[in-house]
Design a protein around this motif. Structure first.
Motif, PDB file in Angstrom:
ATOM      1  N   GLU A 207      82.233 -19.116  45.872  1.00 60.52           N
ATOM      2  CA  GLU A 207      80.926 -18.459  45.948  1.00 60.52           C
ATOM      3  C   GLU A 207      79.811 -19.395  46.386  1.00 60.52           C
ATOM      4  O   GLU A 207      78.692 -18.953  46.674  1.00 60.52           O
ATOM      5  CB  GLU A 207      80.564 -17.808  44.599  1.00 60.52           C
ATOM      6  CG  GLU A 207      80.015 -18.735  43.542  1.00 60.52           C
ATOM      7  CD  GLU A 207      81.078 -19.547  42.831  1.00 60.52           C
ATOM      8  OE1 GLU A 207      80.729 -20.206  41.840  1.00 60.52           O
ATOM      9  OE2 GLU A 207      82.255 -19.519  43.258  1.00 60.52           O
ATOM     10  N   VAL A 208      80.093 -20.705  46.443  1.00 60.75           N
ATOM     11  CA  VAL A 208      79.077 -21.684  46.809  1.00 60.75           C
ATOM     12  C   VAL A 208      79.205 -22.104  48.267  1.00 60.75           C
ATOM     13  O   VAL A 208      78.218 -22.210  48.989  1.00 60.75           O
ATOM     14  CB  VAL A 208      79.163 -22.923  45.894  1.00 60.75           C
ATOM     15  CG1 VAL A 208      78.217 -24.028  46.366  1.00 60.75           C
ATOM     16  CG2 VAL A 208      78.855 -22.538  44.460  1.00 60.75           C
ATOM     17  N   THR A 209      80.426 -22.357  48.711  1.00 57.61           N
ATOM     18  CA  THR A 209      80.648 -22.842  50.071  1.00 57.61           C
ATOM     19  C   THR A 209      81.851 -22.149  50.684  1.00 57.61           C
ATOM     20  O   THR A 209      82.899 -22.013  50.050  1.00 57.61           O
ATOM     21  CB  THR A 209      80.837 -24.367  50.071  1.00 57.61           C
ATOM     22  OG1 THR A 209      80.990 -24.830  51.408  1.00 57.61           O
ATOM     23  CG2 THR A 209      82.034 -24.803  49.239  1.00 57.61           C
ATOM     24  N   SER A 210      81.729 -21.685  51.905  1.00 55.97           N
ATOM     25  CA  SER A 210      82.815 -20.958  52.558  1.00 55.97           C
ATOM     26  C   SER A 210      83.842 -21.930  53.133  1.00 55.97           C
ATOM     27  O   SER A 210      83.655 -23.151  53.116  1.00 55.97           O
ATOM     28  CB  SER A 210      82.250 -20.079  53.682  1.00 55.97           C
ATOM     29  OG  SER A 210      81.898 -20.876  54.802  1.00 55.97           O
ATOM     30  N   VAL A 211      84.913 -21.376  53.686  1.00 59.60           N
ATOM     31  CA  VAL A 211      85.946 -22.219  54.294  1.00 59.60           C
ATOM     32  C   VAL A 211      85.438 -22.899  55.568  1.00 59.60           C
ATOM     33  O   VAL A 211      86.136 -23.751  56.130  1.00 59.60           O
ATOM     34  CB  VAL A 211      87.235 -21.415  54.587  1.00 59.60           C
ATOM     35  CG1 VAL A 211      87.892 -20.958  53.298  1.00 59.60           C
ATOM     36  CG2 VAL A 211      86.944 -20.227  55.490  1.00 59.60           C
ATOM     37  N   LYS A 212      84.241 -22.555  55.998  1.00 52.19           N
ATOM     38  CA  LYS A 212      83.625 -23.271  57.119  1.00 52.19           C
ATOM     39  C   LYS A 212      83.500 -24.760  56.801  1.00 52.19           C
ATOM     40  O   LYS A 212      83.650 -25.610  57.689  1.00 52.19           O
ATOM     41  CB  LYS A 212      82.253 -22.668  57.423  1.00 52.19           C
ATOM     42  CG  LYS A 212      81.513 -23.316  58.579  1.00 52.19           C
ATOM     43  CD  LYS A 212      80.158 -22.643  58.781  1.00 52.19           C
ATOM     44  CE  LYS A 212      79.352 -23.351  59.863  1.00 52.19           C
ATOM     45  NZ  LYS A 212      78.006 -22.730  60.043  1.00 52.19           N
ATOM     46  N   SER A 213      83.247 -25.076  55.526  1.00 54.99           N
ATOM     47  CA  SER A 213      83.153 -26.486  55.120  1.00 54.99           C
ATOM     48  C   SER A 213      84.484 -27.192  55.320  1.00 54.99           C
ATOM     49  O   SER A 213      84.538 -28.317  55.840  1.00 54.99           O
ATOM     50  CB  SER A 213      82.719 -26.585  53.655  1.00 54.99           C
ATOM     51  OG  SER A 213      81.372 -26.215  53.487  1.00 54.99           O
ATOM     52  N   ALA A 214      85.573 -26.548  54.902  1.00 53.12           N
ATOM     53  CA  ALA A 214      86.900 -27.135  55.081  1.00 53.12           C
ATOM     54  C   ALA A 214      87.218 -27.315  56.561  1.00 53.12           C
ATOM     55  O   ALA A 214      87.754 -28.356  56.974  1.00 53.12           O
ATOM     56  CB  ALA A 214      87.953 -26.266  54.405  1.00 53.12           C
ATOM     57  N   SER A 215      86.881 -26.326  57.375  1.00 53.75           N
ATOM     58  CA  SER A 215      87.145 -26.412  58.813  1.00 53.75           C
ATOM     59  C   SER A 215      86.396 -27.580  59.437  1.00 53.75           C
ATOM     60  O   SER A 215      86.946 -28.320  60.267  1.00 53.75           O
ATOM     61  CB  SER A 215      86.736 -25.099  59.492  1.00 53.75           C
ATOM     62  OG  SER A 215      87.515 -24.021  59.017  1.00 53.75           O
ATOM     63  N   PHE A 216      85.142 -27.764  59.026  1.00 51.80           N
ATOM     64  CA  PHE A 216      84.356 -28.889  59.546  1.00 51.80           C
ATOM     65  C   PHE A 216      85.035 -30.214  59.226  1.00 51.80           C
ATOM     66  O   PHE A 216      85.172 -31.093  60.095  1.00 51.80           O
ATOM     67  CB  PHE A 216      82.943 -28.858  58.954  1.00 51.80           C
ATOM     68  CG  PHE A 216      82.137 -30.087  59.259  1.00 51.80           C
ATOM     69  CD1 PHE A 216      81.381 -30.165  60.421  1.00 51.80           C
ATOM     70  CD2 PHE A 216      82.148 -31.185  58.401  1.00 51.80           C
ATOM     71  CE1 PHE A 216      80.643 -31.311  60.712  1.00 51.80           C
ATOM     72  CE2 PHE A 216      81.414 -32.335  58.686  1.00 51.80           C
ATOM     73  CZ  PHE A 216      80.668 -32.393  59.849  1.00 51.80           C
ATOM     74  N   LEU A 217      85.446 -30.383  57.976  1.00 52.03           N
ATOM     75  CA  LEU A 217      86.037 -31.647  57.552  1.00 52.03           C
ATOM     76  C   LEU A 217      87.362 -31.916  58.251  1.00 52.03           C
ATOM     77  O   LEU A 217      87.639 -33.043  58.685  1.00 52.03           O
ATOM     78  CB  LEU A 217      86.218 -31.652  56.041  1.00 52.03           C
ATOM     79  CG  LEU A 217      84.920 -31.663  55.229  1.00 52.03           C
ATOM     80  CD1 LEU A 217      85.205 -31.385  53.756  1.00 52.03           C
ATOM     81  CD2 LEU A 217      84.184 -32.987  55.391  1.00 52.03           C
ATOM     82  N   VAL A 218      88.197 -30.897  58.373  1.00 60.19           N
ATOM     83  CA  VAL A 218      89.498 -31.077  59.024  1.00 60.19           C
ATOM     84  C   VAL A 218      89.318 -31.413  60.501  1.00 60.19           C
ATOM     85  O   VAL A 218      90.041 -32.251  61.056  1.00 60.19           O
ATOM     86  CB  VAL A 218      90.362 -29.807  58.842  1.00 60.19           C
ATOM     87  CG1 VAL A 218      91.613 -29.880  59.701  1.00 60.19           C
ATOM     88  CG2 VAL A 218      90.734 -29.631  57.379  1.00 60.19           C
TER      89      VAL A 218
END
Length: 255
Positions: A207-218
């Motif tokens: 609810e705080v951060t979407s999987v967009k954060s994971a995609s950015f990091l990867v």
């Protein structure tokens, strides 16, 4: 005089905003079971009262995390970095500053604050930051579901809040969110320089951060791999997928 031999491996655990090592649930025990020592720090402004966060600065958090890493590096051959939420941002920044042996685990790193519970007016905070006295006085309060999908765990956490247990702050000042934003901007700049083997773990329902954060990091970290869990909210280590997360992380660090 013969120098004492270094111990083998340790993991530095970095908690999230307003939290403590309790944010990381069973991970400490899981790491100990595979022979990895753990060291948990307490960031400035934490472990006392939320008012102590009003004057906390991102640089203080980075300095303390880096100092703790350096202390461990003098004693251990390998130092892994594990961070939860804001702690994941700090872990990445320390890893960029200290490109040594060790692995990096990023749990629910809020590279973007765009989860499903974030209000549409969240961008207004940038204007409020310009009024320091207001930013220091405004409170961002923990609300249901408290980052937890599991109904039983959520009820237990709610009861702990009501009792006033010191495991996590009930609110944080808006001025402190500005410091998290500053950490996010640093991560945007330095993530591509990370060379540590990295495990990125996020929840699809965070609810705080979407999987967009994971995609950015990867995309930014060439030596990274990713786990997206399907049955948890933000507090990954104490929610429904905690066992899968612990197993994946220990397998990653144990190799």
């Amino acid at each position: 005089m013969k120098q004492p031999e270094k111990r083998r491996t340790v993991a530095l655990l970095i908690h999230g905003l307003g939290g403590t090592v309790h944010d990381l649930g069973i991970l400490r025990k899981s790491l100990n079971q595979i022979g990895i020592d753990t060291h948990a720090l307490s960031l400035p402004g934490h472990g006392s009262s939320p008012e102590d966060l009003i004057m906390a600065r991102a640089e203080q958090w980075i300095s303390v995390a880096t100092r703790e890493y350096d202390m461990l590096a003098r004693t251990y051959e390998t130092v892994h970095l594990i961070g939860m939420c804001m702690g994941a941002l700090l872990a990445l920044i320390v890893a960029e500053r200290r490109p040594r042996d060790g692995k990096l685990v990023l749990l629910a790193a809020p590279v973007f604050l765009d989860g499903w519970s974030m209000p549409f007016y969240r961008r207004l905070r940038y204007f409020l930051y310009l009024i320091p006295c207001l930013a220091r006085r405004m409170r961002v309060t923990e609300q249901d579901p408290y980052g937890i999908k599991n109904a039983l765990t959520r009820s237990l956490i709610k009861a702990r809040f009501q009792r006033g247990d010191a495991f996590h702050y009930r609110w944080v000042p808006l001025a402190c969110i500005r410091q998290v934003d500053r950490l996010r901007y640093k991560v945007w700049r330095v993530a591509r320089h990370i060379r540590h083997p990295t495990l990125v773990i996020n929840s699809r329902e965070d609810e705080v951060t979407s999987v967009k954060s994971a995609s950015f990091l990867v995309d930014a970290i060439p030596t990274s791999r990713c786990l997206i869990v399907e049955n948890s909210y933000h507090m990954l280590c104490i929610d429904n997928d905690r066992k899968q997360i612990a197993e994946t992380m220990t397998a990653f660090l144990g190799n």
